[in-house]
Scaffold this motif. Structure first.
Motif: not given
Length: 81
Positions: A62-63, A65-69, A74
């Motif tokens: 999850g972390v 995936i969120v970092k890719t923006r 996602t």
């Protein structure tokens, strides 16, 4: 509690059938009840282990995936999971 709620209804049904439909001796019933208790304990340990193993993995994914923006990866990864 989840293991108990999963096993208890089936245990009650089998006990009711063993009393009403096919009477079993006391030894067989005792062995069945001991098996049901051990099943609840085993399922509880399995659930605990699976939760301890999968939760850190899910947090890490999850972390990342969120970092890719980026919304498309996602959504794709979210549906794949």
């Amino acid at each position: 509690m989840e293991s108990l709620s999963a096993v208890l209804p089936i245990t009650w049904i089998v006990l009711a059938l063993s009393i009403l439909v096919v009477p079993l001796d006391l030894g067989t019933t005792a062995v069945f009840l001991v098996g049901a208790v051990l099943l609840v304990i085993g399922m509880g340990f399995f659930h605990l282990g699976a939760e301890m193993a999968m939760e850190p993995l899910g947090d890490g994914v999850g972390v990342q995936i969120v970092k890719t923006r980026k919304i498309v990866p996602t959504i794709v990864i979210g549906f794949a999971m």
